[in-house]
Design an enzyme around this catalytic site. Structure first.
Site, PDB file in Angstrom:
ATOM      1  CG  ASP A  10      -1.882   1.089   1.412  1.00 59.34           C
ATOM      2  OD1 ASP A  10      -2.977   0.863  -0.049  1.00 59.34           O
ATOM      3  OD2 ASP A  10      -1.905   1.737   2.268  1.00 59.34           O
ATOM      4  CD  GLU A  68      -2.525   2.440  -3.874  1.00 58.95           C
ATOM      5  OE1 GLU A  68      -3.361   2.642  -3.956  1.00 58.95           O
ATOM      6  OE2 GLU A  68      -1.358   2.050  -2.327  1.00 58.95           O
TER       7      GLU A  68
HETATM    8  C1  GLC Z   1      -4.011   3.248  -0.410  1.00 63.36           C
HETATM    9  C2  GLC Z   1      -5.455   2.111  -0.818  1.00 63.36           C
HETATM   10  C3  GLC Z   1      -6.688   3.237  -0.413  1.00 63.36           C
HETATM   11  C4  GLC Z   1      -6.338   3.583   1.699  1.00 63.36           C
HETATM   12  C5  GLC Z   1      -5.097   4.461   1.268  1.00 63.36           C
HETATM   13  C6  GLC Z   1      -4.700   4.771   2.642  1.00 63.36           C
HETATM   14  O1  GLC Z   1      -3.988   3.618  -1.511  1.00 63.36           O
HETATM   15  O2  GLC Z   1      -5.523   1.378  -1.992  1.00 63.36           O
HETATM   16  O3  GLC Z   1      -7.671   2.719  -0.057  1.00 63.36           O
HETATM   17  O4  GLC Z   1      -6.984   4.525   1.648  1.00 63.36           O
HETATM   18  O5  GLC Z   1      -4.043   3.930   0.941  1.00 63.36           O
HETATM   19  O6  GLC Z   1      -4.469   3.540   2.918  1.00 63.36           O
END
Ligand code: GLC
Length: 562
Positions: A208, A277
């Site tokens: 994440d 991500e």
């Molecule tokens: C990432 C996740 C999202 C979350 C954010 C904070 O972007 O995909 O859903 O709100 O991180 O953890």
């Protein structure tokens, strides 16, 4: 066909646990619910599933605010339930990837509670980013950064003596304090968390906010006019700092050490993987996350944000493939996830050039053209699943689910809605619990009528039991695409563009071993004639006698060749 590690062409299905299937009837999905529905994923034909967080959490950001990284929240079950899920998935031939949230914890995490109780300058505070405020009384936040969900990225604490005190940084909600990744204790803690889940037998991690862990030294003010999701040149002090790569080199060596551990399950194809991500542009900057000694994959959000316009898609595909080729990594492809408007609705609006992230949609906003959106979404998926590399699917897209655009505002749970001062509806519209059977309460989501977000009525007609075995349904289309993708080796093939690359078509060949598959998507307003020496294998919508209708993708093979 070539022997390549599984993840190079894997199709990975994202499960959002609170909305997939609810076993205990409390209206929130859970791990036993997922286990009971794993056959759906086997029958769909995916290789792996990725579970969004199910860890102990006060759920201020739907579980992305983790209070204990090594345990399951009672809402979702227990660690024993997790082990059962993992074992069952492995028996069905499905790998399991879990979410790792290293940028921040919940404010209820024991470390953050200890930091609040300890004085400024203490080792407890040094695990997070605490700073004194600016101004005589510290009344201004330490810098001008804003939270991704809106509002300031700093919250002031009350010191143990009752006086207003330091600020802590949160790039997301105020309930999600950022860790300080310059602190060795933080690094060691996450290495230990990785090992905890690797020892349990997971096949990998989705990382994440992978581009956010390291902040520029001195925490300088940011240029707030820049949208980091689409800007292709400017380095902002909180995103994509070069120091993040050291962390990923270390993690890669840890997961590589485990690649022999699951041989009894996967034979010699037992790599554990890491996927970033990272909302980083351009593709070439993103490809730095997947250098040979770093992460295995990174979500291709540039592709996700590309409009349904032929020239833009061709450029995005070409550019994406070139970028990962330079580092020897597979490219990934994705159209939907739990943070964006579902592609069946995104594509139901007029398409404009340029990358864009769409804010959440409310009942008083212009509504998408549902029929057009679904037709394009099916065509877009057929295009995506032909591309070489790995693809990510988001639960419900195999049913053609649209965004829920008319949720009552008082049902919204995404912190974005409040933090943006009601200017962005946020992400609840793509998180509505799945419909499994049209005639049951909560459309079969669980044994009761409860559902943590209201399910729109039209979800019933899209339920799994309505589409299963129904010719032309979106579910059957996904199954057919995934079967052919595998049998024709598309994910591990080589793409070459068809000769005529002007106009409204996206057309290419995928060569894989002896097989040559021709892929044509028609993004224009009129039917395209199809070459006569080709025979269709699958199409995203009916073909008419004249050729390929608008907003349709077809896969074909040569009449006399495999
Ligand atoms: C990432 C996740 C999202 C979350 C954010 C904070 O972007 O995909 O859903 O709100 O991180 O953890």
């Amino acid at each position: 066909m070539s022997t390549l590690p599984w993840w190079r062409d894997a199709v990975i299905y994202q499960i959002y646990p609170r909305s997939f299937a609810d076993a205990d009837g409390d209206g929130i999905g859970d791990l036993p619910g997922i286990t009971a529905r794993l056959e759906h994923l086997r029958d769909l034909g995916v290789d792996a599933l990725w579970l969004s967080p199910f860890y102990v959490s006060p759920q201020h950001d739907a579980g992305y605010d983790v209070a204990d990284f090594r345990d399951v929240d009672p809402l979702f079950g227990t660690l024993a339930d997790f082990d059962v899920l993992l074992d069952r998935a492995h028996r069905l031939g499905l790998r399991v990837i879990v979410d790792l949230v290293p940028n921040h914890s919940s404010n209820e995490h024991s470390w953050f509670q200890a930091a609040l109780a300890a004085p400024p300058g203490s080792p407890e505070r040094a695990r997070y980013v605490f700073r004194d405020g600016r101004g005589d009384q510290g009344e201004q936040p330490p810098n001008n950064w804003v939270s991704n969900f809106g509002g300031p990225a700093w919250t002031r604490v009350t010191e143990p003596d009752g006086r207003p005190g330091q600020y802590y940084l949160h790039l997301f909600d105020s309930s999600q304090p950022d860790f300080d990744w310059t602190n060795d204790e933080v690094r060691e803690e996450f290495e230990s968390i990785l090992r905890f889940w690797l020892d349990r037998g997971v096949d990998g991690f989705r990382v994440d906010v992978a581009h956010g862990l390291v902040k520029a030294q001195g925490l300088p003010d940011a240029d707030l006019s820049i949208d980091p999701h689409v800007d292709t040149t400017t380095l902002l002090p909180m995103w994509d700092q070069p120091g993040v790569h050291d962390i990923y080199r270390r993690w890669r060596s840890i997961v590589d050490d485990y690649s022999e551990d699951l041989v009894d399950v996967w034979g010699d194809d037992a790599d554990r993987v890491l996927c970033a991500e990272a909302w980083v542009q351009p593709s070439e900057a993103l490809s730095r996350y997947v250098r040979p000694d770093e992460l295995h994959q990174s979500f291709n959000f540039g592709y996700l944000m590309t409009p349904w316009i032929a020239g833009e898609l061709r450029a995005s595909i070409a550019d994406s493939l070139a970028a990962t080729e330079t580092v020897g990594a597979p490219q990934t492809w994705v159209l939907s996830n739990h943070d964006v408007v579902r592609h069946a609705s995104r594509f139901g609006y007029p398409q404009r050039p340029g990358l864009a992230r769409m804010p959440g949609i409310g009942a008083d906003d212009p509504q998408p053209d549902a029929e057009l959106g679904l037709r394009r979404a099916r065509a877009a998926t057929a295009l995506m699943l032909a591309l070489p590399g790995s693809a990510y699917l988001y639960q419900g897209e195999e049913l053609g689910l649209p965004e829920a655009t008319r949720l009552p505002d008082d049902a919204r749970q995404d912190p974005t809605w409040e933090r943006s001062a009601h200017t962005d509806r946020g992400r609840d519209g793509c998180r509505v619990p799945l419909p499994w059977s049209a005639d049951d309460p909560s459309f079969g989501f669980g044994p009761s009528a409860l559902s943590w977000l209201p399910q729109p009525d039209e979800l019933g007609s899209l339920a799994v039991d309505r589409q299963d075995g129904t010719e032309g349904s979106t579910l059957e289309l996904y199954r057919r695409l995934l079967t052919l993708r595998r049998s024709r080796g598309l994910g591990r093939g080589e793409l070459s563009w068809s000769d005529d690359q002007d106009g409204d078509a996206v057309a290419f060949h995928i060569r894989s071993g002896d097989l040559d598959t021709v892929v044509i998507a028609n993004l224009g307003p009129s039917t395209l004639p199809l070459p006569e020496h080709l025979t269709p294998l699958v199409s995203s919508g009916p073909l008419d006698g004249q050729g390929l209708p608008p907003d349709t993708t077809v896969w074909l093979r040569h009449l006399h060749r495999p």
